[in-house]
Design an enzyme around this catalytic site. Structure first.
Site, short mmCIF file in Angstrom:
data_model
loop_
_atom_site.label_atom_id
_atom_site.label_comp_id
_atom_site.label_asym_id
_atom_site.label_seq_id
_atom_site.Cartn_x
_atom_site.Cartn_y
_atom_site.Cartn_z
N THR A 146 0.82 -1.20 0.00
CA THR A 146 0.00 0.00 0.00
C THR A 146 0.86 1.25 0.00
O THR A 146 0.63 2.19 -0.77
CB THR A 146 -0.92 0.01 1.24
OG1 THR A 146 -1.71 -1.17 1.24
CG2 THR A 146 -1.83 1.22 1.22
N TYR B 74 -12.89 -3.28 -3.00
CA TYR B 74 -14.01 -2.84 -3.84
C TYR B 74 -15.08 -3.91 -4.04
O TYR B 74 -16.27 -3.64 -3.93
CB TYR B 74 -13.52 -2.34 -5.22
CG TYR B 74 -14.63 -1.68 -6.02
CD1 TYR B 74 -15.04 -0.39 -5.73
CD2 TYR B 74 -15.29 -2.37 -7.04
CE1 TYR B 74 -16.08 0.21 -6.43
CE2 TYR B 74 -16.33 -1.79 -7.74
CZ TYR B 74 -16.72 -0.50 -7.44
OH TYR B 74 -17.75 0.08 -8.13
N TYR C 161 -2.90 -10.26 4.04
CA TYR C 161 -2.86 -8.85 4.46
C TYR C 161 -4.29 -8.38 4.69
O TYR C 161 -5.06 -8.23 3.75
CB TYR C 161 -2.15 -8.01 3.40
CG TYR C 161 -2.08 -6.53 3.67
CD1 TYR C 161 -2.31 -5.98 4.93
CD2 TYR C 161 -1.74 -5.65 2.64
CE1 TYR C 161 -2.22 -4.62 5.15
CE2 TYR C 161 -1.64 -4.29 2.86
CZ TYR C 161 -1.89 -3.77 4.11
OH TYR C 161 -1.82 -2.42 4.33
N ARG D 171 -9.07 -0.05 4.40
CA ARG D 171 -8.85 0.23 2.98
C ARG D 171 -9.68 -0.69 2.07
O ARG D 171 -10.08 -0.28 0.98
CB ARG D 171 -7.37 0.07 2.63
CG ARG D 171 -6.48 1.17 3.18
CD ARG D 171 -5.06 1.03 2.65
NE ARG D 171 -4.20 2.10 3.13
CZ ARG D 171 -4.04 3.27 2.53
NH1 ARG D 171 -4.70 3.52 1.41
NH2 ARG D 171 -3.22 4.18 3.03
N LYS E 158 -0.26 -10.19 7.91
CA LYS E 158 -0.07 -8.80 8.33
C LYS E 158 -1.46 -8.29 8.67
O LYS E 158 -2.33 -8.19 7.80
CB LYS E 158 0.55 -7.96 7.22
CG LYS E 158 0.59 -6.47 7.57
CD LYS E 158 0.95 -5.61 6.36
CE LYS E 158 0.88 -4.13 6.73
NZ LYS E 158 1.15 -3.24 5.56
N ILE F 120 5.28 -4.60 9.70
CA ILE F 120 5.45 -4.02 8.36
C ILE F 120 5.11 -2.55 8.51
O ILE F 120 3.95 -2.17 8.68
CB ILE F 120 4.60 -4.74 7.31
CG1 ILE F 120 5.11 -6.18 7.15
CG2 ILE F 120 4.66 -4.01 5.98
CD1 ILE F 120 4.35 -7.01 6.13
#
Length: 291
Positions: A43, A106, A132, A137, A160, A203
């Site tokens: 990202t 999305y 992840y 997001r 993560k 991370i």
């Protein structure tokens, strides 16, 4: 398997293109600073606005510069399962040590869709995969029961997690028993708590700006010196927050530009931090002793 400070590398730009020299220099700075691994094209690397060609070039460049000195965890996520598989295949071809695959954004799949997505990737390419989860997001949340089921797949080696729920570290561990499954924090301000719960590293966005100090924090935890770890965290908490005072990675790139390490430019629709945000970043860097 993956441990300590793991920078989510920015992708520097110059005249609208990837600045390969600046990127290579940033990779060297991270290795010199004690990073445990590198994450290109996550990202923070603006993977969403890199072209497919640029994405592959940045991953390849990171692996070439690292030259086996520390592991490279290549960003390889997509909201298209087919596209994600292609990115994982490329990462394997060029020698990445693992891939980081984000939950599909999305599309808003349910838990069955998320599980099917990650299983399809894991079944398609024999490559260590780190899940992840970043609901803020993706608008999809990979829940602990799903993580536990996926964690039993031999190619899925960790997560993560940026869900902000530290209890999940224990829930994942309880469900997976003694199986090897690394848990990596995805949110700098929660790093100490995540490590205390059993996490192996972070991370990190802040590690872009302060690689040595973030590596020192994890070394202190490893050595059982929590006073030293807390002292570092106290000094850097304002920077952790300031680096999200406007849409990331704008603040991190601005901070790096203040250190003369790359330009502050980002790809639209991300724009750089405004005057108020820049003032917060400057103040936080001063508190941290970086400027």
């Amino acid at each position: 398997m993956f441990h300590g400070s793991i920078p989510a590398l920015v992708t520097p730009f110059k005249n609208g293109a990837v600045d390969r020299k600046a990127f290579a220099d940033l990779v060297e700075r991270q290795i010199d600073g004690g990073a445990g691994a590198l994450v290109p094209c996550g990202t923070t690397g603006e993977s969403a606005t890199l072209t497919h060609t640029e994405h592959r070039e940045v991953v390849t460049l990171c692996i070439e510069v690292a030259a086996g000195r520390i592991p490279v965890i290549a960003g390889a996520g997509s909201n298209s399962t087919h596209e994600a598989i292609g990115l994982v295949e490329h990462a394997k071809e060029v020698g990445a040590d693992a891939v980081l695959c984000v939950c599909p954004y999305y599309n808003r799949p349910d838990q069955a869709g998320l599980e099917a997505h990650f299983r399809k990737i894991a079944d398609s390419v024999a490559m260590p995969i780190i899940l992840y989860n970043v609901p803020g997001r993706t608008v999809s949340d990979l829940l602990p029961d799903t993580v536990v089921r996926l964690g039993k797949h031999p190619n899925i080696v960790g997560i993560k997690d940026a869900a902000g729920d530290l209890a999940r570290v224990s829930l994942h561990a309880a469900g997976l028993g003694g199986e090897q499954f690394v848990q990596i924090c995805g949110d700098d301000p929660l790093t100490l708590g995540h490590r205390a719960m059993g996490g192996t590293g972070c991370i990190s966005v802040t590690a872009n700006v302060a690689p040595e100090q973030m590596a020192q924090l994890h070394t202190a935890v490893d050595n059982g010196d929590l006073d030293a770890a807390r002292a570092i965290e106290t000094r850097f908490i304002a920077l952790h927050k300031a680096l999200f005072s406007s849409p990331s990675p704008g603040p991190a790139k601005y901070a790096l530009s203040r250190l003369g390490l790359c330009e502050a430019s980002t790809r639209l629709p991300i724009v750089g931090p405004d005057e108020a945000a820049r003032a917060k970043i400057d103040a936080a860097m001063e508190i941290a002793g970086l400027i």
